[in-house]
Write a protein that holds these residues in place. Structure first.
Motif, PDB file in Angstrom:
ATOM      1  N   HIS A   1     -25.749  -3.693  23.169  1.00 35.58           N
ATOM      2  CA  HIS A   1     -25.844  -2.432  23.709  1.00 35.58           C
ATOM      3  C   HIS A   1     -24.560  -1.766  22.822  1.00 35.58           C
ATOM      4  O   HIS A   1     -23.274  -2.294  23.118  1.00 35.58           O
ATOM      5  CB  HIS A   1     -25.727  -2.140  25.038  1.00 35.58           C
ATOM      6  N   GLY A   2     -24.819  -0.709  22.117  1.00 35.36           N
ATOM      7  CA  GLY A   2     -23.507  -0.230  21.382  1.00 35.36           C
ATOM      8  C   GLY A   2     -22.944  -0.926  20.310  1.00 35.36           C
ATOM      9  O   GLY A   2     -21.813  -1.392  20.287  1.00 35.36           O
ATOM     10  N   ARG A   3     -24.079  -1.459  19.429  1.00 38.67           N
ATOM     11  CA  ARG A   3     -23.576  -2.658  18.631  1.00 38.67           C
ATOM     12  C   ARG A   3     -22.659  -1.978  17.343  1.00 38.67           C
ATOM     13  O   ARG A   3     -22.217  -0.929  17.225  1.00 38.67           O
ATOM     14  CB  ARG A   3     -24.932  -3.112  17.830  1.00 38.67           C
ATOM     15  N   VAL A   4     -22.029  -2.928  16.728  1.00 43.25           N
ATOM     16  CA  VAL A   4     -20.925  -2.900  15.720  1.00 43.25           C
ATOM     17  C   VAL A   4     -21.478  -3.527  14.373  1.00 43.25           C
ATOM     18  O   VAL A   4     -22.026  -4.463  14.405  1.00 43.25           O
ATOM     19  CB  VAL A   4     -19.592  -3.772  16.147  1.00 43.25           C
ATOM     20  N   VAL A   5     -21.207  -2.541  13.420  1.00 47.41           N
ATOM     21  CA  VAL A   5     -21.515  -3.127  12.121  1.00 47.41           C
ATOM     22  C   VAL A   5     -20.085  -2.922  11.034  1.00 47.41           C
ATOM     23  O   VAL A   5     -19.258  -2.210  11.473  1.00 47.41           O
ATOM     24  CB  VAL A   5     -22.625  -2.385  11.498  1.00 47.41           C
ATOM     25  N   ARG A   6     -20.391  -3.659  10.061  1.00 47.36           N
ATOM     26  CA  ARG A   6     -19.186  -3.683   9.128  1.00 47.36           C
ATOM     27  C   ARG A   6     -19.641  -3.444   7.546  1.00 47.36           C
ATOM     28  O   ARG A   6     -20.510  -3.916   7.170  1.00 47.36           O
ATOM     29  CB  ARG A   6     -18.413  -4.827   9.268  1.00 47.36           C
ATOM     30  N   MET A   7     -18.812  -2.682   6.989  1.00 47.51           N
ATOM     31  CA  MET A   7     -18.807  -2.616   5.427  1.00 47.51           C
ATOM     32  C   MET A   7     -17.647  -2.628   4.960  1.00 47.51           C
ATOM     33  O   MET A   7     -16.607  -2.080   5.345  1.00 47.51           O
ATOM     34  CB  MET A   7     -19.346  -1.182   5.213  1.00 47.51           C
ATOM     35  N   PHE A   8     -17.651  -3.263   3.617  1.00 52.79           N
ATOM     36  CA  PHE A   8     -16.430  -3.226   2.904  1.00 52.79           C
ATOM     37  C   PHE A   8     -16.086  -1.991   2.438  1.00 52.79           C
ATOM     38  O   PHE A   8     -17.132  -1.170   1.981  1.00 52.79           O
ATOM     39  CB  PHE A   8     -16.411  -4.294   1.819  1.00 52.79           C
ATOM     40  N   CYS A   9     -15.021  -1.802   1.845  1.00 57.06           N
ATOM     41  CA  CYS A   9     -14.670  -0.606   1.474  1.00 57.06           C
ATOM     42  C   CYS A   9     -14.000  -0.511  -0.021  1.00 57.06           C
ATOM     43  O   CYS A   9     -13.219  -1.509  -0.299  1.00 57.06           O
ATOM     44  CB  CYS A   9     -13.633   0.448   2.176  1.00 57.06           C
ATOM     45  N   SER A  10     -13.968   0.326  -0.914  1.00 59.20           N
ATOM     46  CA  SER A  10     -13.142   0.715  -2.021  1.00 59.20           C
ATOM     47  C   SER A  10     -12.220   1.746  -1.554  1.00 59.20           C
ATOM     48  O   SER A  10     -12.282   2.263  -0.684  1.00 59.20           O
ATOM     49  CB  SER A  10     -13.850   1.224  -3.029  1.00 59.20           C
ATOM     50  N   ILE A  11     -11.138   1.725  -2.260  1.00 66.69           N
ATOM     51  CA  ILE A  11      -9.867   2.287  -1.740  1.00 66.69           C
ATOM     52  C   ILE A  11      -9.494   3.284  -2.874  1.00 66.69           C
ATOM     53  O   ILE A  11      -9.139   2.894  -4.245  1.00 66.69           O
ATOM     54  CB  ILE A  11      -8.489   1.543  -1.549  1.00 66.69           C
TER      55      ILE A  11
ATOM     56  N   ILE B   1      -3.006  -8.328 -13.474  1.00 65.30           N
ATOM     57  CA  ILE B   1      -2.351  -7.975 -12.180  1.00 65.30           C
ATOM     58  C   ILE B   1      -1.616  -6.910 -12.180  1.00 65.30           C
ATOM     59  O   ILE B   1      -0.605  -7.100 -12.983  1.00 65.30           O
ATOM     60  CB  ILE B   1      -1.720  -9.161 -11.587  1.00 65.30           C
ATOM     61  N   PRO B   2      -1.682  -5.961 -11.500  1.00 67.46           N
ATOM     62  CA  PRO B   2      -0.800  -4.443 -11.472  1.00 67.46           C
ATOM     63  C   PRO B   2       0.546  -5.029 -11.030  1.00 67.46           C
ATOM     64  O   PRO B   2       0.849  -6.068 -10.282  1.00 67.46           O
ATOM     65  CB  PRO B   2      -1.329  -3.919 -10.548  1.00 67.46           C
ATOM     66  N   ASP B   3       1.594  -4.521 -11.904  1.00 65.32           N
ATOM     67  CA  ASP B   3       2.953  -4.787 -11.425  1.00 65.32           C
ATOM     68  C   ASP B   3       3.521  -4.734 -10.025  1.00 65.32           C
ATOM     69  O   ASP B   3       4.147  -5.498  -9.560  1.00 65.32           O
ATOM     70  CB  ASP B   3       3.807  -3.662 -12.514  1.00 65.32           C
ATOM     71  N   THR B   4       2.778  -3.628  -9.528  1.00 63.52           N
ATOM     72  CA  THR B   4       3.130  -3.427  -7.967  1.00 63.52           C
ATOM     73  C   THR B   4       2.741  -4.971  -7.099  1.00 63.52           C
ATOM     74  O   THR B   4       3.252  -5.313  -6.399  1.00 63.52           O
ATOM     75  CB  THR B   4       2.345  -2.342  -7.310  1.00 63.52           C
TER      76      THR B   4
ATOM     77  N   ARG C   1      -8.627   8.931  -7.768  1.00 60.31           N
ATOM     78  CA  ARG C   1      -8.074   7.773  -8.492  1.00 60.31           C
ATOM     79  C   ARG C   1      -8.071   6.696  -7.826  1.00 60.31           C
ATOM     80  O   ARG C   1      -7.841   6.492  -6.575  1.00 60.31           O
ATOM     81  CB  ARG C   1      -6.400   7.841  -9.178  1.00 60.31           C
ATOM     82  N   PRO C   2      -8.673   5.453  -8.561  1.00 60.16           N
ATOM     83  CA  PRO C   2      -8.818   4.139  -7.842  1.00 60.16           C
ATOM     84  C   PRO C   2      -7.600   3.674  -7.621  1.00 60.16           C
ATOM     85  O   PRO C   2      -6.188   3.792  -8.069  1.00 60.16           O
ATOM     86  CB  PRO C   2      -9.583   3.225  -8.791  1.00 60.16           C
ATOM     87  N   PHE C   3      -7.099   2.967  -6.440  1.00 61.40           N
ATOM     88  CA  PHE C   3      -5.858   2.549  -5.887  1.00 61.40           C
ATOM     89  C   PHE C   3      -5.663   1.229  -6.559  1.00 61.40           C
ATOM     90  O   PHE C   3      -6.624   0.446  -6.379  1.00 61.40           O
ATOM     91  CB  PHE C   3      -5.993   2.353  -4.235  1.00 61.40           C
ATOM     92  N   GLU C   4      -4.405   1.182  -7.323  1.00 59.29           N
ATOM     93  CA  GLU C   4      -4.509  -0.085  -7.930  1.00 59.29           C
ATOM     94  C   GLU C   4      -3.966  -1.459  -7.214  1.00 59.29           C
ATOM     95  O   GLU C   4      -4.243  -2.520  -7.968  1.00 59.29           O
ATOM     96  CB  GLU C   4      -3.058   0.225  -9.011  1.00 59.29           C
ATOM     97  N   CYS C   5      -3.871  -1.225  -5.932  1.00 61.61           N
ATOM     98  CA  CYS C   5      -3.590  -2.430  -5.013  1.00 61.61           C
ATOM     99  C   CYS C   5      -4.831  -2.697  -4.510  1.00 61.61           C
ATOM    100  O   CYS C   5      -4.962  -3.486  -3.515  1.00 61.61           O
ATOM    101  CB  CYS C   5      -2.239  -2.541  -4.152  1.00 61.61           C
TER     102      CYS C   5
ATOM    103  N   PHE D   1       0.619  -1.094  -0.172  1.00 62.30           N
ATOM    104  CA  PHE D   1      -0.116  -0.063  -0.011  1.00 62.30           C
ATOM    105  C   PHE D   1       0.715   1.323  -0.009  1.00 62.30           C
ATOM    106  O   PHE D   1       0.430   2.382   0.411  1.00 62.30           O
ATOM    107  CB  PHE D   1      -0.847   0.038   1.230  1.00 62.30           C
ATOM    108  N   GLY D   2       2.124   1.245  -0.277  1.00 61.93           N
ATOM    109  CA  GLY D   2       2.829   2.340  -0.445  1.00 61.93           C
ATOM    110  C   GLY D   2       3.931   2.470   0.600  1.00 61.93           C
ATOM    111  O   GLY D   2       3.863   1.701   1.632  1.00 61.93           O
ATOM    112  N   ASP D   3       4.679   3.590   0.505  1.00 61.60           N
ATOM    113  CA  ASP D   3       5.754   3.735   1.925  1.00 61.60           C
ATOM    114  C   ASP D   3       5.476   4.957   2.525  1.00 61.60           C
ATOM    115  O   ASP D   3       4.490   5.753   2.242  1.00 61.60           O
ATOM    116  CB  ASP D   3       7.243   3.782   1.155  1.00 61.60           C
ATOM    117  N   GLU D   4       6.257   5.550   3.121  1.00 60.77           N
ATOM    118  CA  GLU D   4       6.029   6.714   3.967  1.00 60.77           C
ATOM    119  C   GLU D   4       6.039   7.920   3.275  1.00 60.77           C
ATOM    120  O   GLU D   4       5.315   9.162   3.501  1.00 60.77           O
ATOM    121  CB  GLU D   4       7.303   7.136   4.916  1.00 60.77           C
TER     122      GLU D   4
END
Length: 406
Positions: free
Chosen positions: A85-95, A392-395, A101-105, A59-62
């Motif tokens: 109480h205080g429930r947790v949900v989850r969603m998948f994300c695009s990056i 498949i991206p070169d990275t 720009r869409p992240f190639e990885c 996902f990259g460097d510093e």
């Protein structure tokens, strides 16, 4: 149920949701997430949530570390093992990058692109997965041991099969999350289990496979056990497979199954690095129903591709070489493109190999090409493949050719 962004915001406000997990994975398929509070949800949908990606594989460097997570409302799921109480949900994300720009990885995005490319050809792929895992006991410090939870064998029942109640809890938890397992049973290895899933579209199937591993590990941990998806947890026992069932439907009603299988057989050596990304993946090949040769047949479980007895909408091909350490999004992406390659080129399916590879003599085996025997050979096959470099991206390819999944 598929939710819109506004419906998610309303649901969070009305149902005492206190934490929203934004989920994604690194290039090896290792799951990651960041939790946000309900008040941040509108901003997440509108602009994305920034993360420092410099410590995440691929996902990259510093110097280029900022990425944005964009939650996809239709993937909303409650995590039923968290408190009411205080429930947790989850969603998948695009990056994406900060400039949009869409992240190639983003491997989930790669699968979305593969699905679109197939649909542009009037083709729709479907996947069903069968994942195996071991349950191990923990020591007095809560650390994993190499002692299996039981000594049961294939499809044994309780009391020998101690995993029965664990599998039951896993399946019920998945159902609470809207995921429907098809069947479950004890596998051949001591403490080894398998749970199979119904067919679905590629993205749903991949998301569910990722969710499945989280649920298995969570349920195992709550029962004082460790769940292990590694391809060869015990040297002298059966390995864990990730059998992937695949079918294709055409808008014009044409039957492309044979072409699809032929494409996968032709490209499978080049794909193996992504289907089997660890050094121990290759210790599994050639024994305990894990394939070592590139072949297909009906029924026969010593083959790379098996076509189970079924007709009509249930006709499918089962690829038996992948293991659960693979990044499901990459595995499905490459299987779609290999299938498309076979269909577009109208590849002929070779003759079925109606023999038992585990008992065949050396002379017979000479006529069959082998899968890469180790990770070095798999890396060489992938790095020299125009097919892989196209999809498949070169990275990502560079990372897989230098590092090993853990």
């Amino acid at each position: 149920m598929k939710y819109s962004k506004q419906e998610v915001i309303q649901y969070v406000l009305e149902d005492d949701i206190k934490f929203i997990r934004l989920a994604f994975c690194d290039v090896f398929g290792k799951q990651k997430n960041i939790s946000i509070m309900p008040g941040e949800l509108p901003r997440a949908f509108e602009y994305g949530i920034a993360i420092d990606a410099s410590a995440i594989a691929g996902f990259g460097d510093e110097t280029h570390s900022d990425l944005l997570l964009h939650p996809e409302a239709e993937t909303l799921m409650i995590l039923p093992w968290r408190p009411e109480h205080g429930r947790v949900v989850r969603m998948f994300c695009s990056i994406s990058y900060p400039d949009g720009r869409p992240f190639e990885c983003d491997t989930r995005h790669l699968l979305q692109q593969a699905i679109k490319d197939a649909e542009d050809d009037g083709l729709h792929f479907f996947f069903g997965s069968e994942q195996e895992f071991y349950l191990f006991q923990l020591d007095e410090n809560g650390e994993r041991t190499n002692v299996p939870y039981d000594q049961a064998g294939y499809m044994d029942i309780a009391p020998e099969d101690k995993g029965e109640n664990i599998r039951r809890e896993i399946c019920l938890t998945l159902e609470q999350m809207g995921i429907r397992p098809e069947s479950s049973h004890h596998e051949e290895g001591p403490g080894q289990n398998e749970i199979d899933f119904r067919y679905s579209d590629p993205l749903t199937a991949a998301d569910n496979a990722m969710t499945f591993q989280t649920v298995v590990r969570t349920v195992a941990h709550s029962n004082g056990l460790d769940a292990d998806f590694n391809p060869k947890p015990l040297e002298d026992k059966p390995g864990n497979g990730f059998h992937i069932n695949m079918s294709v439907k055409s808008d014009d009603g044409s039957d492309h199954m044979d072409h699809m299988i032929a494409g996968i057989l032709e490209k499978v050596s080049e794909m193996t690095l992504f289907l089997n990304p660890t050094e121990s993946s290759y210790k599994r090949f050639g024994s305990d129903k894990a394939p070592a040769y590139i072949s297909w047949s009906t029924e026969n479980r010593s083959q790379l591709v098996r076509i189970p007895a079924a007709v009509g909408e249930y006709r499918r091909a089962e690829l038996r070489s992948p293991d659960p350490m693979s990044n499901t999004y990459l595995a499905f992406t490459l299987m779609i493109y290999a299938g498309l390659y076979g269909i577009r080129h109208k590849l002929e399916l070779p003759a079925a190999a109606d023999l038992n590879f585990y008992k065949a003599d050396a002379e017979t085996l000479k006529s069959f090409e082998k899968l890469p025997p180790d990770i070095t050979a798999a890396r060489n096959a992938a790095s020299g493949s125009t097919f892989i470099r196209k999809h498949i991206p070169d990275t990502i390819l560079d990372i897989y050719c230098k590092e090993t999944a853990h």
